[in-house]
Design a protein around this motif. Structure first.
Motif: not given
Length: 412
Positions: A218-222, A287-291
């Motif tokens: 997630h930290e790589a998402v602009p 899960i991947r979206a951290h929701l």
């Protein structure tokens, strides 16, 4: 599978090649040796080899594209595997159409799966790839599906293509070691082209979508991008960075549907607590979206462990974002105890799910040797930090409350 040469592929597009390929639609791959021997008496050996290979690729592609399209399309050995699933491509094309996009540059188009979906919605597409065979396949697919008026296929280096005349850009960098289907690439800067270039191209467009691996941190998402994780029938297929839509939004989209859960301000992780009557397994895109926390709040639930994405609750509530199971037993991990319990209950159909456990499902089935007419689901996981087994079965969704009959108010 041997690579197809451009010459052999061109022969497949000639009348003799098309007729031969059509005749192989329902062939049995297990009988190929005898079939190939017979066909080589009537056709050139290279054409027979190319046709048999293409027939196998079409059969495999049915799961991704559906029989109607797959048996008209053409594929490369790696192209079909890397192409976007038709349901996902159609969903993305609808999103772009709803944004008002009428023309789009599809960079790294591969065999053209996304271009086909876009053109079917009336969007004019420039489809670009650097590989000559891939370009020939994409062009043949546009022709096979009657979309040549809307799809221009161009062989070029995508980094040198001027896309300023287009409403939007879609970039699908290669994430394997070669178009022929090498190993997966996990470093985004090793994509072809690198993710940094793709993001730069996206930033320069009015609207853009960049297809990436679902495991991207997630930290790589602009900061100016919307990040969307997409699953189809419960399997996570891809992630997409959207530009020009909703900066900072995190989205989980479930197909078919679509159903989307999204936020710009994710909740903190939910608290962990004791296992209740029901266990909810969130969809992989959630899960991947951290929701997971958003789904837990919807269910009035809690985690079974601070590090495990299983939600538990005392009531059964319907949600599209998680699958519910009714739990009958919560036990410390132990194969002997599990084997005895399954034997006592006559469980022969055993579904094994794991999260936070080192043991593999097939290994567990081999060791417990389930036998009997009944079925059960076992979750190998952790509860409050301890290796545990949760046994249960899929829960039936709660029945809707019937509406009162007209005039029934106040009756006794």
């Amino acid at each position: 599978m041997d690579p197809v040469t451009p010459e052999a592929f061109a022969a497949l597009l000639a009348p003799e090649g098309r007729a031969l390929l059509d005749s192989l639609r329902d062939h049995d791959p297990a009988q190929e040796l005898a079939l190939a021997t017979r066909l080589r008496r009537e056709h050139p050996a290279e054409l027979v080899s190319a046709a048999l290979g293409q027939a196998r690729l079409r059969q495999r592609a049915v799961a991704k594209f559906g029989a109607e399209d797959a048996f008209r399309m053409y594929f490369t050995p790696g192209g079909g595997e890397m192409a976007t699933r038709a349901s996902v491509a159609s969903y993305r094309a609808r999103r772009l159409a709803e944004l008002g996009v009428r023309s789009l540059a599809d960079l790294c188009c591969g065999i053209g799966g996304d271009a086909l979906a876009l053109a079917r919605l009336g969007i004019r597409v420039l489809a670009v790839d650097h590989d000559p065979l891939t370009v020939a396949v994409a062009r043949a697919n546009a022709e096979a599906l009657g979309l040549t008026e809307l799809i221009e296929v161009r062989e070029a280096d995508v980094t040198e293509v001027d896309v300023r005349a287009y409403d939007a850009v879609f970039v699908d960098p290669a994430r394997r070691g070669g178009r022929a289907g090498g190993g997966r690439i996990f470093d985004p800067e090793s994509y072809s082209p690198p993710l940094s270039w793709a993001v730069g191209a996206a930033r320069a467009a009015r609207y853009a979508a960049v297809k990436i691996a679902p495991g991207i941190p997630h930290e790589a998402v602009p900061a100016e991008a919307e990040a969307e994780w997409i699953s189809d029938h419960g399997d996570v297929k891809e992630a997409v960075l959207w530009f020009g839509t909703s900066p900072g939004t995190v989205r989980a989209t479930l197909l078919p549907g679509p159903r989307s859960l999204h936020t710009t301000d994710p909740l903190p992780d939910p608290q962990a607590g004791p296992v209740g009557r029901y266990l909810y397994e969130p969809d992989g895109a959630v899960i991947r979206a951290h929701l997971v926390a958003e789904v837990a709040r919807e269910l009035d639930g809690r985690l079974i462990d601070p590090t495990i994405a299983y939600i538990t609750a005392d009531e059964l509530r319907a949600t599209p974002y998680a699958t519910a199971y009714e739990i009958t037993d919560v036990l410390p991990f132990g194969l002997k105890k599990l084997k005895a319990l399954l034997r006592e209950r006559g469980v022969g159909i055993l579904t094994v799910k794991k999260r936070g456990s080192a043991i593999e499902p097939e290994e567990l089935r081999r060791k417990v040797k389930p036998q009997g007419p009944n079925s059960a689901t076992v979750f190998l996981t952790r509860v409050a930090g301890a290796p545990s087994m949760l046994i249960g079965s899929p829960a039936r969704p709660p029945a809707p409350v019937p509406a009162p009959a007209p005039g029934a108010a106040g009756r006794r």
